[in-house]
Design an enzyme around this catalytic site. Structure first.
Site, PDB file in Angstrom:
ATOM      1  N   ARG A 102     -39.600 -30.337 -43.186  1.00 24.64           N
ATOM      2  CA  ARG A 102     -38.823 -30.209 -41.495  1.00 24.64           C
ATOM      3  C   ARG A 102     -40.131 -29.635 -41.340  1.00 24.64           C
ATOM      4  NH1 ARG A 102     -36.132 -29.381 -36.658  1.00 24.64           N
ATOM      5  NH2 ARG A 102     -36.230 -31.249 -35.452  1.00 24.64           N
TER       6      ARG A 102
ATOM      7  N   HIS B  47     -43.282 -31.030 -39.193  1.00 18.20           N
ATOM      8  CA  HIS B  47     -44.055 -30.629 -37.118  1.00 18.20           C
ATOM      9  C   HIS B  47     -45.197 -29.527 -37.563  1.00 18.20           C
ATOM     10  CE1 HIS B  47     -39.823 -30.883 -35.119  1.00 18.20           C
ATOM     11  NE2 HIS B  47     -39.982 -31.856 -36.577  1.00 18.20           N
ATOM     12  N   ASP B  48     -45.699 -29.019 -38.442  1.00 17.47           N
ATOM     13  CA  ASP B  48     -46.889 -29.089 -38.366  1.00 17.47           C
ATOM     14  C   ASP B  48     -47.831 -29.779 -38.778  1.00 17.47           C
ATOM     15  OD1 ASP B  48     -49.015 -26.551 -38.765  1.00 17.47           O
ATOM     16  OD2 ASP B  48     -48.412 -26.648 -41.300  1.00 17.47           O
TER      17      ASP B  48
ATOM     18  N   VAL C  16     -48.662 -31.912 -35.054  1.00 16.56           N
ATOM     19  CA  VAL C  16     -49.035 -31.487 -33.976  1.00 16.56           C
ATOM     20  C   VAL C  16     -50.279 -30.525 -34.027  1.00 16.56           C
ATOM     21  CG1 VAL C  16     -48.271 -29.277 -32.628  1.00 16.56           C
ATOM     22  CG2 VAL C  16     -46.986 -30.820 -33.431  1.00 16.56           C
TER      23      VAL C  16
ATOM     24  N   ASN D 186     -38.493 -28.009 -31.576  1.00 18.72           N
ATOM     25  CA  ASN D 186     -38.607 -27.469 -32.337  1.00 18.72           C
ATOM     26  C   ASN D 186     -37.250 -25.974 -32.000  1.00 18.72           C
ATOM     27  OD1 ASN D 186     -40.588 -27.953 -33.440  1.00 18.72           O
ATOM     28  ND2 ASN D 186     -42.168 -26.860 -32.890  1.00 18.72           N
TER      29      ASN D 186
ATOM     30  N   PRO E  46     -42.359 -37.124 -32.401  1.00 18.03           N
ATOM     31  CA  PRO E  46     -41.379 -38.111 -31.250  1.00 18.03           C
ATOM     32  C   PRO E  46     -39.496 -37.756 -31.540  1.00 18.03           C
ATOM     33  CG  PRO E  46     -41.866 -37.938 -34.877  1.00 18.03           C
ATOM     34  CD  PRO E  46     -42.291 -37.392 -34.133  1.00 18.03           C
TER      35      PRO E  46
ATOM     36  N   HIS F 183     -34.956 -38.505 -43.949  1.00 13.57           N
ATOM     37  CA  HIS F 183     -33.677 -37.543 -43.569  1.00 13.57           C
ATOM     38  C   HIS F 183     -32.593 -38.313 -44.433  1.00 13.57           C
ATOM     39  CE1 HIS F 183     -35.059 -38.057 -38.709  1.00 13.57           C
ATOM     40  NE2 HIS F 183     -35.427 -36.753 -39.564  1.00 13.57           N
ATOM     41  N   THR F 184     -32.864 -38.487 -45.444  1.00 17.08           N
ATOM     42  CA  THR F 184     -31.847 -38.354 -46.566  1.00 17.08           C
ATOM     43  C   THR F 184     -31.121 -37.236 -47.090  1.00 17.08           C
ATOM     44  OG1 THR F 184     -31.788 -39.335 -48.830  1.00 17.08           O
ATOM     45  CG2 THR F 184     -34.134 -38.350 -48.426  1.00 17.08           C
TER      46      THR F 184
ATOM     47  N   ASP G 221     -27.953 -38.532 -42.949  1.00 18.04           N
ATOM     48  CA  ASP G 221     -27.515 -39.259 -44.733  1.00 18.04           C
ATOM     49  C   ASP G 221     -25.973 -38.805 -44.013  1.00 18.04           C
ATOM     50  OD1 ASP G 221     -26.845 -40.183 -46.434  1.00 18.04           O
ATOM     51  OD2 ASP G 221     -28.206 -39.531 -48.020  1.00 18.04           O
TER      52      ASP G 221
ATOM     53  N   THR H   6     -24.979 -39.284 -48.877  1.00 17.21           N
ATOM     54  CA  THR H   6     -25.034 -38.367 -49.867  1.00 17.21           C
ATOM     55  C   THR H   6     -25.818 -37.477 -49.238  1.00 17.21           C
ATOM     56  OG1 THR H   6     -26.871 -39.519 -50.382  1.00 17.21           O
ATOM     57  CG2 THR H   6     -24.790 -39.815 -52.034  1.00 17.21           C
TER      58      THR H   6
ATOM     59  N   ASP I 142     -32.113 -39.311 -52.114  1.00 17.91           N
ATOM     60  CA  ASP I 142     -32.433 -40.361 -52.687  1.00 17.91           C
ATOM     61  C   ASP I 142     -32.720 -41.731 -51.956  1.00 17.91           C
ATOM     62  OD1 ASP I 142     -29.853 -40.611 -51.031  1.00 17.91           O
ATOM     63  OD2 ASP I 142     -28.505 -40.491 -51.961  1.00 17.91           O
TER      64      ASP I 142
HETATM   65  C1  HEM Z   1     -39.410 -40.862 -37.146  1.00 16.43           C
HETATM   66  C2  HEM Z   1     -39.425 -40.284 -36.505  1.00 16.43           C
HETATM   67  C3  HEM Z   1     -38.642 -38.721 -36.386  1.00 16.43           C
HETATM   68  C4  HEM Z   1     -37.441 -38.326 -35.499  1.00 16.43           C
HETATM   69  C5  HEM Z   1     -36.748 -38.540 -34.222  1.00 16.43           C
HETATM   70  C6  HEM Z   1     -37.347 -37.122 -36.657  1.00 16.43           C
HETATM   71  C7  HEM Z   1     -36.568 -36.118 -35.104  1.00 16.43           C
HETATM   72  C8  HEM Z   1     -35.287 -35.945 -35.909  1.00 16.43           C
HETATM   73  C9  HEM Z   1     -34.455 -34.094 -35.132  1.00 16.43           C
HETATM   74  C10 HEM Z   1     -33.933 -35.298 -33.842  1.00 16.43           C
HETATM   75  C11 HEM Z   1     -33.464 -34.072 -36.244  1.00 16.43           C
HETATM   76  C12 HEM Z   1     -32.650 -32.550 -36.140  1.00 16.43           C
HETATM   77  C13 HEM Z   1     -33.103 -32.183 -35.154  1.00 16.43           C
HETATM   78  C14 HEM Z   1     -31.353 -31.058 -34.774  1.00 16.43           C
HETATM   79  O1  HEM Z   1     -30.941 -31.650 -34.017  1.00 16.43           O
HETATM   80  O2  HEM Z   1     -31.912 -29.975 -34.476  1.00 16.43           O
HETATM   81  C15 HEM Z   1     -34.333 -34.376 -37.148  1.00 16.43           C
HETATM   82  C16 HEM Z   1     -34.152 -33.356 -38.717  1.00 16.43           C
HETATM   83  C17 HEM Z   1     -35.113 -33.218 -39.376  1.00 16.43           C
HETATM   84  N1  HEM Z   1     -36.249 -34.128 -39.946  1.00 16.43           N
HETATM   85 FE1  HEM Z   1     -37.011 -35.551 -38.664  1.00 16.43          FE
HETATM   86  N2  HEM Z   1     -37.166 -36.988 -37.590  1.00 16.43           N
HETATM   87  C18 HEM Z   1     -38.471 -37.690 -37.448  1.00 16.43           C
HETATM   88  C19 HEM Z   1     -38.798 -37.799 -38.898  1.00 16.43           C
HETATM   89  C20 HEM Z   1     -39.171 -36.858 -39.584  1.00 16.43           C
HETATM   90  C21 HEM Z   1     -40.024 -36.525 -40.878  1.00 16.43           C
HETATM   91  C22 HEM Z   1     -41.045 -37.535 -40.999  1.00 16.43           C
HETATM   92  C23 HEM Z   1     -39.749 -36.085 -41.329  1.00 16.43           C
HETATM   93  C24 HEM Z   1     -40.987 -35.359 -43.186  1.00 16.43           C
HETATM   94  C25 HEM Z   1     -41.587 -35.817 -43.703  1.00 16.43           C
HETATM   95  C26 HEM Z   1     -38.383 -35.672 -40.696  1.00 16.43           C
HETATM   96  C27 HEM Z   1     -37.706 -34.235 -41.418  1.00 16.43           C
HETATM   97  C28 HEM Z   1     -36.694 -34.029 -40.846  1.00 16.43           C
HETATM   98  C29 HEM Z   1     -34.871 -33.026 -41.978  1.00 16.43           C
HETATM   99  C30 HEM Z   1     -35.761 -32.421 -43.420  1.00 16.43           C
HETATM  100  C31 HEM Z   1     -34.358 -33.199 -41.358  1.00 16.43           C
HETATM  101  C32 HEM Z   1     -33.372 -31.766 -41.092  1.00 16.43           C
HETATM  102  C33 HEM Z   1     -33.632 -30.537 -40.988  1.00 16.43           C
HETATM  103  C34 HEM Z   1     -32.695 -29.891 -41.232  1.00 16.43           C
HETATM  104  O3  HEM Z   1     -31.562 -29.943 -42.488  1.00 16.43           O
HETATM  105  O4  HEM Z   1     -32.414 -28.363 -41.075  1.00 16.43           O
HETATM  106  N3  HEM Z   1     -38.119 -35.607 -39.984  1.00 16.43           N
HETATM  107  N4  HEM Z   1     -35.571 -34.936 -37.069  1.00 16.43           N
END
Ligand code: HEM
Ligand SMILES: *[C@@H]1O[C@H](CO)[C@@H](O)[C@H](O)[C@H]1NC(C)=O
Ligand SMILES: *[C@@H]1O[C@H](CO)[C@@H](O)[C@H](O)[C@H]1NC(C)=O
Ligand SMILES: *[C@@H]1O[C@H](CO)[C@@H](O)[C@H](O)[C@H]1NC(C)=O
Ligand SMILES: *[C@@H]1O[C@H](CO)[C@@H](O)[C@H](O)[C@H]1NC(C)=O
Length: 333
Positions: free
Chosen positions: A67, A71-72, A75, A99, A169, A199-200, A251, A254, A259
């Site tokens: 993530r 986020h890098d 922006v 963030n 987003p 988000h898997t 997810d 799993t 996956d």
């Molecule tokens: C499509 C638009 C996206 C939205 C609206 C979004 C939003 C979010 C939100 C709200 C969370 C949880 C944050 C929290 O509650 O603290 C999250 C977690 C995460 N996002 Fe996204 N995200 C998006 C796309 C992406 C993309 C493109 C990636 C990476 C390529 C990504 C990777 C992750 C990962 C791996 C987590 C879990 C992080 C952790 O457990 O520390 N997301 N995202």
């Protein structure tokens, strides 16, 4: 006569010089997998070693590092700016709404940087470390690897808080808004669907999705698109008006393995964020989401391609920016 020759020569030289500069500029734009081949040939192995230790200690760290790269890059391009701490005079990106109390893994990035500096001092950017750590993380939890392109340099200032808020987003946005945010950084609808598959792995806090659980869009009822038994689970984790920081896996089936279950969950209305579940209700994205639900190998190969594209968003290259010594601070002037 001599003077005229001199003027002509100078003009020719100046033209030649500026086109060399332009060529260098053009070449410098392109990232390359062999960028550190001579200057730091072991960088990938060093990053993998530290990431492996961190993920062994806490599986979720793979998600958190992935993530950070996202986020890098979204922006102001992949320039390590997300890693900058606030200073007395400048507010960084870390405390912006998407963030704050959410991004994590900064200590692991510090450990990677220390390990890299001890072998290749002042050579590898923090932005490249994030790109390498994303590949290492995803593969460690069962996902695909890809050819990591390198040669990014680090920003000397963070993006503004308002830029962070508009580029990243929001999980409650509609799919058209999200697709437009991806398009703003050169990514397609397919990239949007594929990269959402990140988000898997990983977790989200109740605040990120509880607007779906009790009073969705002012209806007085939960989001009708949530599978009823899944709704019950989520309401137990996130009681109304409480436990805002409790965590749920993105997810549900799993959550620690990379996956295609993220997409199969969506098919049975078990997407956690509104932005996840909308992939199956928006006609632009639904067919692709169904494709990846049906084929993990299609998802894996598409993920590698889309994340390389994401890693190419507006990098600083050549003589732009700097190689930061500490990922949290710009180098001393
Ligand atoms: C499509 C638009 C996206 C939205 C609206 C979004 C939003 C979010 C939100 C709200 C969370 C949880 C944050 C929290 O509650 O603290 C999250 C977690 C995460 N996002 Fe996204 N995200 C998006 C796309 C992406 C993309 C493109 C990636 C990476 C390529 C990504 C990777 C992750 C990962 C791996 C987590 C879990 C992080 C952790 O457990 O520390 N997301 N995202
Ligand atoms: C990406 O990850 C794979 C699996 O860990 C690794 O073999 C490969 O060296 C990594 N690539 C780079 C450039 O780090
Ligand atoms: C970030 O979170 C901290 C701790 O919860 C809070 O005190 C601070 O006000 C937040 N910062 C912003 C800019 O929202
Ligand atoms: C590493 O590089 C920085 C910047 O060039 C320099 O100030 C520092 O002394 C170097 N450290 C070592 C251990 O060589
Ligand atoms: C749901 O939200 C709407 C608009 O914010 C509000 O008017 C309404 O009273 C809420 N309903 C319930 C049951 O909380």
């Amino acid at each position: 006569m001599k003077d005229i020759m001199l003027v002509v020569q100078t003009a020719v030289l100046a033209t030649a010089f500026s086109s060399v500069l332009m060529m260098q500029h053009a070449c410098a734009q392109t990232l390359s997998s062999s960028f550190y081949e001579y200057s730091c040939p072991t960088v990938a192995a060093i990053v993998e070693g530290v990431v492996q230790q961190a993920v062994q200690a806490e599986t979720r760290m793979a998600a958190s590092l992935l993530r950070l790269h996202f986020h890098d890059c979204f922006v102001h391009g992949c320039d390590g700016s997300v890693l900058l701490d606030d200073t007395f005079t400048v507010t960084g990106e870390k405390t912006a709404l998407p963030n704050n109390n959410s991004l994590r893994g900064f200590e692991v990035v510090d450990n990677i940087k220390t390990a890299v500096e001890s072998v290749c001092n002042a050579t590898v950017s923090c932005a490249d470390i994030l790109a390498l750590a994303a590949n290492a993380s995803v593969t460690l939890v069962g996902g695909p690897s890809w050819t990591v392109l390198l040669g990014r340099r680090d920003a000397t200032s963070p993006a503004s808080v308002s830029e962070v808020n508009s580029a990243l987003p929001n999980p409650n946005s509609d799919m058209t808004t999200i697709i437009n945010q991806f398009a703003a950084v050169g990514l397609t609808v397919q990239d949007t669907v594929v990269l959402s598959g990140a988000h898997t792995i990983g977790q989200a806090r109740c605040v990120s999705f509880n607007s779906r659980l009790y009073n969705f869009s002012g209806t007085g009822s939960p989001d009708p698109s949530i599978n009823p038994s899944y709704l019950q689970t989520l309401q137990n984790t996130c009681p109304q008006g409480a436990n805002a920081n409790a965590l749920s896996p993105l997810d549900v089936s799993t959550g620690t393995v990379f996956d295609n279950a993220y997409y199969t969950n969506l098919q049975v209305n078990e997407g956690l964020l509104l932005s996840d579940q909308e992939l199956t209700s928006d006609s632009n994205t639904a067919p692709l989401a169904a494709t990846y639900a049906g084929s993990q190998s299609a998802f894996f190969s598409a993920f590698g391609q889309s994340i390389v594209k994401m890693g190419n968003i507006s990098p600083l290259t050549g003589a732009q920016g700097e190689i930061r010594q500490n990922c949290r601070l710009v180098n001393a002037a």
